[in-house]
Enzyme design. Structure first.
Site, PDB file in Angstrom:
ATOM      1  CD  GLU A 116      -5.995 -24.338  25.845  1.00 29.06           C
ATOM      2  OE1 GLU A 116      -6.392 -24.180  24.671  1.00 29.06           O
ATOM      3  OE2 GLU A 116      -5.042 -23.714  26.339  1.00 29.06           O
ATOM      4  CG  HIS A 140      -3.518 -29.286  27.849  1.00 31.41           C
ATOM      5  ND1 HIS A 140      -2.280 -29.271  27.239  1.00 31.41           N
ATOM      6  CD2 HIS A 140      -3.631 -28.086  28.488  1.00 31.41           C
ATOM      7  CE1 HIS A 140      -1.688 -28.111  27.487  1.00 31.41           C
ATOM      8  NE2 HIS A 140      -2.480 -27.381  28.255  1.00 31.41           N
ATOM      9  CG  HIS A 142       0.759 -27.267  31.931  1.00 28.84           C
ATOM     10  ND1 HIS A 142       0.385 -26.109  32.592  1.00 28.84           N
ATOM     11  CD2 HIS A 142       0.014 -27.289  30.791  1.00 28.84           C
ATOM     12  CE1 HIS A 142      -0.545 -25.470  31.881  1.00 28.84           C
ATOM     13  NE2 HIS A 142      -0.789 -26.168  30.791  1.00 28.84           N
ATOM     14  CD  GLU A 170       7.084 -50.747  28.017  1.00 27.65           C
ATOM     15  OE1 GLU A 170       6.884 -49.761  28.741  1.00 27.65           O
ATOM     16  OE2 GLU A 170       6.517 -51.832  28.144  1.00 27.65           O
ATOM     17  CG  HIS A 211       1.076 -24.623  26.822  1.00 23.74           C
ATOM     18  ND1 HIS A 211       0.176 -23.645  26.448  1.00 23.74           N
ATOM     19  CD2 HIS A 211       0.433 -25.350  27.768  1.00 23.74           C
ATOM     20  CE1 HIS A 211      -0.931 -23.759  27.158  1.00 23.74           C
ATOM     21  NE2 HIS A 211      -0.801 -24.785  27.958  1.00 23.74           N
TER      22      HIS A 211
HETATM   23  O1  2HA Z   1      -4.947 -23.292  32.405  1.00 25.84           O
HETATM   24  O2  2HA Z   1      -3.605 -25.448  30.738  1.00 25.84           O
HETATM   25  O3  2HA Z   1      -3.714 -24.302  28.376  1.00 25.84           O
HETATM   26  C1  2HA Z   1      -5.402 -24.317  31.638  1.00 25.84           C
HETATM   27  C2  2HA Z   1      -4.420 -24.583  30.591  1.00 25.84           C
HETATM   28  C3  2HA Z   1      -4.463 -23.769  29.387  1.00 25.84           C
HETATM   29 ZN    ZN Z   2      -2.092 -25.597  29.297  1.00 24.80          ZN
END
Ligand code: 2HA
Ligand code: ZN
Length: 273
Positions: A116, A140, A142, A170, A211
């Site tokens: 990414e 980032h 998940h 909050e 995602h």
């Molecule tokens: O695997 O999270 O979006 C890495 C990620 C791709």
């Molecule tokens: Zn991801």
């Protein structure tokens, strides 16, 4: 000083491990990047090597020309970052055109930066400009409950922002600008990077439908805390919706306006419908 003795590298690795411990980084899921300060990169100069060749970023970020970033590696597991940082993480430098990068530390054995990278760098470019250089961390993850919500809520900034704000008092104080939502897109490329960085001009949080999420912040603590707050609110909302389709009571637009005054935050009327 060696990179791994520096407080920025230690903070980076701690954050990766904290995210792993939350369960937001199954397998190689998620990625993290940090825009390194000039004094910090100077302090680890003895450990940096400029022998690697330049590779294409996959997008153009002229606003980041010459900058150094600590990044997680493509295909690397967050759960291994603390045990094997030189393999799982690296430091890259963006070239003068903003089109290429070279690895200057870590990513041992032919490793590459996160898949990414275009989204990370485009977010950094936008945030650097929008915050006068204050924001340095792009994260980032998940996060389970937030992902679950992208199957049941309309994929609209107004709806996600309002529902998350209502879920924990909050929230409007921690992310007063709200959250943006990116519809499902193929990850890893320029197109999703453009869509995400457009939202990052306004928000510090972008939800990726089905995602995960991207967060931006000044420090590792603040950026992790932001993701944690969003995901906690999402978890509460998932529990509420699992119990009932109708809230008995909630925080109202009038309540939010009072909160905004007392906490000195500006809440966009767009979310107070
Ligand atoms: O695997 O999270 O979006 C890495 C990620 C791709
Ligand atoms: Zn991801």
């Amino acid at each position: 000083m060696k990179v791994l003795q520096s407080s920025f590298a230690q903070g980076f690795i701690k954050m990766a491990n904290d995210g792993y411990m939350q369960g937001w980084h199954e397998r190689n899921g998620g990625n993290l990047s940090y825009r390194i300060k000039e004094a910090e990169i100077a302090s680890v100069a003895e450990d940096i090597s400029f022998h690697d060749k330049y590779m294409p970023i996959g997008t153009t970020v002229p606003g980041l020309a010459g900058e150094f970033f600590m990044v997680t590696g493509s295909g690397k597991f967050f759960g291994n970052c603390s045990m094997d940082p030189e393999n799982c993480c690296g430091i890259i430098q963006v070239d003068d055109s903003g089109e290429q990068y070279r690895t200057v530390w870590g990513l041992k054995n032919g490793g590459r930066p996160t898949s990414e990278l275009p989204t990370h760098l485009m977010n950094h470019e936008v945030k650097k400009e929008a915050t006068g250089g204050a924001h340095r961390v792009i994260y980032h993850c998940h996060a389970t409950n937030l992902i679950a919500l992208t199957f049941v809520l309309p994929l609209e900034d107004e709806v996600f922002t309002r529902e998350l704000w209502e879920s924990a008092t909050e929230c409007p104080v921690v992310f007063p600008a709200g959250v943006g939502v990116v519809e499902w897109m193929v990850p890893g490329g320029r197109e999703i990077a453009v869509a995400t960085s457009k939202l990052m001009r306004i928000y510090d949080v972008a939800v990726w439908a089905h995602h995960g999420m991207f967060c931006s912040g000044e420090t590792f603590d603040l950026t992790f805390g932001l993701a944690h707050t969003v995901e906690k609110a999402a978890e509460i909302l998932v529990k509420v919706r699992s119990m009932t389709s109708k809230k008995q009571q909630t925080i109202t637009p009038a309540d939010f306006r009072k909160l905004a005054v007392d906490f000195g935050v500006k809440l966009d009327e767009r979310f107070l419908y």
